[in-house]
Design an enzyme around this catalytic site. Structure first.
Site, short mmCIF file in Angstrom:
data_model
loop_
_atom_site.label_atom_id
_atom_site.label_comp_id
_atom_site.label_asym_id
_atom_site.label_seq_id
_atom_site.Cartn_x
_atom_site.Cartn_y
_atom_site.Cartn_z
N ASN A 4 42.71 9.74 54.76
CA ASN A 4 43.69 9.68 53.90
C ASN A 4 44.76 10.17 54.80
O ASN A 4 44.44 11.40 54.70
CB ASN A 4 43.24 10.01 53.10
CG ASN A 4 44.59 9.94 52.29
OD1 ASN A 4 45.47 9.39 52.53
ND2 ASN A 4 44.76 10.48 50.63
N TRP A 5 44.99 9.12 55.32
CA TRP A 5 46.17 9.78 56.64
C TRP A 5 47.44 10.39 55.85
O TRP A 5 48.42 11.20 56.78
CB TRP A 5 46.76 9.11 58.04
CG TRP A 5 45.67 9.05 58.62
CD1 TRP A 5 44.96 9.74 58.96
CD2 TRP A 5 45.71 7.65 59.66
NE1 TRP A 5 44.19 8.84 60.49
CE2 TRP A 5 44.54 8.01 60.56
CE3 TRP A 5 46.40 6.65 59.79
CZ2 TRP A 5 43.96 7.34 61.66
CZ3 TRP A 5 46.18 5.43 61.10
CH2 TRP A 5 45.53 6.22 62.67
N LYS A 6 47.77 9.93 54.28
CA LYS A 6 49.12 10.71 53.59
C LYS A 6 50.38 10.29 54.66
O LYS A 6 50.32 9.49 54.83
CB LYS A 6 48.47 11.93 53.23
CG LYS A 6 47.55 12.15 52.98
CD LYS A 6 47.40 13.73 52.96
CE LYS A 6 46.16 13.59 52.06
NZ LYS A 6 45.88 15.83 51.33
N HIS A 37 44.56 9.51 43.85
CA HIS A 37 44.54 11.17 44.58
C HIS A 37 45.31 11.98 44.04
O HIS A 37 46.56 12.04 42.69
CB HIS A 37 45.27 10.83 46.04
CG HIS A 37 45.51 11.61 46.62
ND1 HIS A 37 45.85 12.93 46.57
CD2 HIS A 37 44.28 11.86 47.89
CE1 HIS A 37 45.60 13.81 47.88
NE2 HIS A 37 44.33 13.07 48.35
N GLU A 42 47.72 14.31 44.85
CA GLU A 42 48.59 14.63 44.93
C GLU A 42 49.82 13.07 44.55
O GLU A 42 50.42 13.86 44.19
CB GLU A 42 48.90 14.16 46.48
CG GLU A 42 48.62 15.77 47.36
CD GLU A 42 48.05 14.99 48.37
OE1 GLU A 42 47.94 14.23 48.71
OE2 GLU A 42 47.46 15.86 49.08
N GLU A 56 37.28 14.89 44.96
CA GLU A 56 38.71 15.76 45.18
C GLU A 56 38.25 17.42 44.71
O GLU A 56 39.60 17.40 44.39
CB GLU A 56 39.18 15.49 46.51
CG GLU A 56 39.35 14.07 47.11
CD GLU A 56 40.26 13.64 48.00
OE1 GLU A 56 40.25 13.91 49.17
OE2 GLU A 56 41.17 13.82 47.13
N GLY A 101 43.48 20.29 51.16
CA GLY A 101 44.43 20.83 52.54
C GLY A 101 44.27 22.47 52.61
O GLY A 101 45.38 22.98 53.04
N SER A 108 39.32 19.46 52.73
CA SER A 108 38.84 20.43 54.13
C SER A 108 37.45 19.98 54.48
O SER A 108 37.13 20.88 55.14
CB SER A 108 38.86 21.61 53.59
OG SER A 108 40.02 21.78 53.23
N GLY A 113 41.49 14.46 54.75
CA GLY A 113 43.55 14.45 55.32
C GLY A 113 43.21 14.46 56.54
O GLY A 113 42.71 14.53 57.73
N GLY A 114 43.24 15.87 56.37
CA GLY A 114 44.13 16.88 57.32
C GLY A 114 43.36 16.42 59.36
O GLY A 114 43.84 16.03 60.10
P1 PGA Z 1 42.21 17.50 53.57
O1 PGA Z 1 42.55 16.28 52.27
O2 PGA Z 1 40.61 16.50 53.96
O3 PGA Z 1 43.37 17.60 54.16
O4 PGA Z 1 42.03 18.36 52.66
C1 PGA Z 1 41.68 15.62 51.54
C2 PGA Z 1 42.79 14.30 51.04
O5 PGA Z 1 43.79 14.91 50.93
O6 PGA Z 1 41.96 13.55 50.68
#
Ligand code: PGA
Length: 248
Positions: free
Chosen positions: A9-11, A95, A97, A164, A170, A208, A229-230
């Site tokens: 998930n590149w956001k 998600h 966010e 999640e 993050g 993470s 994500g990251g």
């Molecule tokens: P993260 O994000 O790996 O940077 O913690 C995961 C996500 O929000 O899908």
């Protein structure tokens, strides 16, 4: 029994050009891995160029969001048919966010899943509790509410769940392998009680995830993959995560 599923998930990261550069380096790194489903979810604007580059690869393509109407006067929104035409097979819905910054409720999430499924898109449905909810022992209540609301009147066909915990996204803090597995087991039990074919649903962990912790997470019986994500933004790091999930 359940094929591991690792999704990026590149956001709100990477231009189309950066997306293309990533794909050119990443695809050769994972070309021999056939026992893991791999998905990239770039921004909307990079989906078409990603799709062109991925045509001869098994790497799947998804979007990070979709709207719950087919077409019309919804300025700035993207419909399921547009995603399909651009080459997506999947879409991430709900998600944390989106729930937090864009006020998405379980009801909206449910509408999005219904329309996207009816069009043939597969779904990664995100659920998870906040730190405050975990600390006040409300994790299972919160997940129960999210699952019943988001999956109301839906079968589990084409659905992957991403658990999640918001406090792990993050932040560098991961749930321990056992903590994550316990929550996944609760989700599996919920699915078993309320829906058909719960055993075939893949439940990803997210928050993470990195090359250093993927193997421990994947060693747990109820963890079928990860939403990353990251650590999915660099080809070598994401390829290591995919490799770490291979062989389960
Ligand atoms: P993260 O994000 O790996 O940077 O913690 C995961 C996500 O929000 O899908």
């Amino acid at each position: 029994m359940r094929k591991p599923f690792i999704a990026a998930n590149w956001k709100m990261n990477k231009t189309s050009q950066e997306t293309e550069e990533f794909i050119r380096s990443f695809v050769p790194l994972v070309k021999d891995i056939t026992d893991v489903d791999i998905l990239l979810a770039p921004s909307f604007i990079s989906i078409e160029s990603a799709s062109r580059l991925l045509t001869s690869s098994d790497v799947l393509l998804g979007a990070q969001n979709v709207y719950h109407e087919e077409s019309g006067a919804f300025t700035g929104e993207i419909a399921p048919d547009m995603l399909l035409a651009a080459g997506c097979s999947h879409v991430i819905i709900g998600h944390s966010e989106r729930r937090e910054y864009f006020s998405e409720t379980d009801d909206v999430v449910n509408k999005k899943i219904k329309l996207a499924r009816s069009k043939g898109l597969d779904i990664i449905l995100c659920i998870g509790e906040s730190l405050e909810q975990r600390e006040s022992n409300r994790t299972f209540d919160v997940l129960n509410g999210q699952l019943s609301g988001s999956l109301a009147d839906l079968s589990l066909d084409g659905i992957t769940i991403a658990y999640e915990p918001i406090w792990a996204i993050g932040t560098g803090k991961t749930a321990t392998d056992e903590q994550a597995n316990e929550t996944h087991a609760f989700i599996r039990e919920w699915l078993g009680k309320n829906k058909k074919n719960a055993d075939s649903v893949r439940i990803q962990y997210g928050g993470s995830v990195k090359p250093e912790n993927i193997e421990g997470l994947m060693s747990q019986s109820e963890i079928d993959g990860a939403l990353v994500g990251g650590a999915s933004l660099k080809p070598d790091s994401f390829a290591k995560i995919v490799t770490g999930a291979s062989g389960k």
